[in-house]
Design an enzyme around this catalytic site. Structure first.
Site, PDB file in Angstrom:
ATOM      1  N   SER A 193     -28.851  -2.999 -26.617  1.00  0.00           N
ATOM      2  CA  SER A 193     -27.987  -3.732 -25.688  1.00  0.00           C
ATOM      3  C   SER A 193     -28.641  -5.031 -25.223  1.00  0.00           C
ATOM      4  O   SER A 193     -27.960  -6.034 -24.990  1.00  0.00           O
ATOM      5  CB  SER A 193     -27.655  -2.859 -24.474  1.00  0.00           C
ATOM      6  N   ARG A 232       3.155  29.327 -32.021  1.00  0.00           N
ATOM      7  CA  ARG A 232       3.836  29.529 -30.735  1.00  0.00           C
ATOM      8  C   ARG A 232       3.837  30.986 -30.293  1.00  0.00           C
ATOM      9  O   ARG A 232       3.674  31.284 -29.097  1.00  0.00           O
ATOM     10  CB  ARG A 232       5.278  29.013 -30.844  1.00  0.00           C
ATOM     11  N   GLN A 245     -10.998  22.316 -27.266  1.00  0.00           N
ATOM     12  CA  GLN A 245     -10.966  23.507 -26.415  1.00  0.00           C
ATOM     13  C   GLN A 245      -9.621  24.213 -26.499  1.00  0.00           C
ATOM     14  O   GLN A 245      -9.555  25.445 -26.554  1.00  0.00           O
ATOM     15  CB  GLN A 245     -11.255  23.110 -24.971  1.00  0.00           C
ATOM     16  N   GLU A 291     -20.665  -2.551 -30.652  1.00  0.00           N
ATOM     17  CA  GLU A 291     -20.038  -3.770 -30.126  1.00  0.00           C
ATOM     18  C   GLU A 291     -20.105  -3.866 -28.594  1.00  0.00           C
ATOM     19  O   GLU A 291     -19.189  -4.337 -27.936  1.00  0.00           O
ATOM     20  CB  GLU A 291     -18.589  -3.892 -30.619  1.00  0.00           C
ATOM     21  N   THR A 301     -22.063  -1.389 -25.473  1.00  0.00           N
ATOM     22  CA  THR A 301     -21.831  -0.060 -24.910  1.00  0.00           C
ATOM     23  C   THR A 301     -20.898  -0.128 -23.703  1.00  0.00           C
ATOM     24  O   THR A 301     -20.769  -1.169 -23.045  1.00  0.00           O
ATOM     25  CB  THR A 301     -23.151   0.590 -24.462  1.00  0.00           C
TER      26      THR A 301
END
Length: 400
Positions: free
Chosen positions: A144, A285, A351, A378, A380
């Site tokens: 960075s 379902r 999950q 590009e 952080t």
């Protein structure tokens, strides 16, 4: 701001999504396992409605759509390219590696180069003379804080001699040319940094590692480069003979116009996961109680709402770029917000789907890994939040 898309653009994007699903996604798992582009995916490109990478802010279209297609005034080149980026990765991130004009190097030349450099290098990308272009900024000791780079470029007559080490160079091992950033005067800090176009066959350009072994987005080549007494003509310095106007600050401006496309890519991957979860619920379902199915649907609705916010943040950046308006803080907002939201969305999909979501029989676990880099490359997310806070304090930010 008109953030709507024309019927012609909507049709093109629908075709692109269908292509990415039917022609590209079948190769996603193979690309992830081999860390390379499958031959079948390369052949599939021949039927893609879009022929160029969306990173450059322009899109070459279409093969299967009406050849007279023209985007409406609201569908500027960046609006279109961001939308294309989202639909391409909906099938898999593999799409952004196989299209013509890949890599951020050509974009850097467009912004920093003189007329001759733009015609030769960026124009060569557009014409298909070069397939991929790299961007070598990061070094082992600095990411960075790129202004701390140590790679040097020393003038020697009509040439510069470059020595240094680069890491995580996107496309470094497969690029036709790489834009290498080096300092011509360490005492000047960031003001002494210049960009140099380095063809891949230049003596002293050594690929130490072709591709890092990564968590995700493995098909992207992120290389380690050793630069040893690498000699390039002085005219390969971007902006030559007036390079002072094309230094490090200009390199960072390059990322301002591409950060929104990262937000679009993150959104495309997360949308694919949400749609996969919706399909999973429909197919299974009977395995869900009424209450659990209702909770599942409620979470999917919330996820779609969050992704719509992502999409609008990215499209606002694109619109401002197309209109020639200041967009640095807007790009930082899209880049800071969208990847992290997308990452949380895909994690929650995992999950909800339980063991099926974690299985390699399902691509959701792959998309979860692919997404992590979107918050890192590009600029952080943490750095973008610093940029945003500074813009608010200086009064630079314009809400519209």
């Amino acid at each position: 701001m008109d953030l709507s898309l024309s019927p012609e653009t909507t049709k093109l994007l629908a075709e692109l999504r269908e292509w990415s699903l039917s022609e590209l996604r079948p190769f996603a798992r193979e690309a992830d396992r081999t860390h390379s582009v499958p031959e079948g995916a390369v052949r599939a490109l021949a039927t893609c409605p879009v022929q160029t990478s969306p990173f450059g802010g322009r899109v070459e279209y279409p093969r299967r759509t009406d050849p007279s297609f023209v985007a409406s005034e609201s569908d500027g080149s960046y609006v279109l390219s961001y939308a294309v980026a989202e639909e391409m990765v909906y099938g898999d991130v593999l799409a952004l590696v196989i299209t013509k004009g890949n890599g951020i190097g050509g974009k850097v030349v467009n912004l920093m180069g003189n007329d001759e450099q733009i015609e030769r290098w960026a124009g060569g990308m557009d014409r298909g003379e070069f397939h991929y272009s790299g961007f070598a900024l990061t070094e082992p000791h600095c990411g960075s804080d790129a202004a701390a780079l140590r790679t040097t470029a020393v003038r020697d007559g009509d040439h510069y001699v470059i020595n240094g080490h680069k890491q995580f160079c996107t496309g470094g091992s497969i690029s036709d040319f790489v834009v290498v950033f080096a300092t011509v005067d360490p005492e000047q800090g960031s003001r002494g940094i210049r960009g140099f176009v380095v063809p891949k066959d230049t003596p002293g350009f050594n690929v130490v590692r072709a591709n890092e072994s990564k968590l995700g987005s493995r098909v992207f080549s992120t290389s380690e480069l050793g630069l040893e007494n690498l000699v390039v003509p002085a005219e390969n310095m971007l902006g030559w003979p007036n390079p002072d106007a094309a230094g490090f600050v200009k390199a960072m401006e390059t990322l301002n116009s591409t950060r929104g496309s990262v937000a679009s890519m993150a959104t495309g991957l997360a949308q694919a996961a949400v749609d996969e979860a919706a399909s999973y619920l429909a197919k299974n379902r009977t395995a869900f109680s009424v209450a659990r199915a209702a909770r599942f649907n409620d979470e999917l609705d919330r996820m779609n709402t969050a992704l719509t916010t992502n999409r609008h943040l990215a499209r606002r950046v694109a619109w401002r770029v197309d209109q020639g308006l200041p967009h640095a803080s807007h790009a930082s907002m899209a880049k800071a917000y969208a990847p992290q939201v997308a990452e949380r969305v895909v994690a929650r999909v995992l999950q909800l789907m339980g063991p099926d979501g974690y299985s390699e029989d399902c691509l959701v676990e792959k998309w979860h890994r692919d997404l992590k880099i979107q918050d890192i490359w590009e600029g952080t997310g943490n750095i973008q939040r610093i940029v945003i806070s500074r813009s608010l304090g200086s009064g630079e930010y314009q809400p519209a």
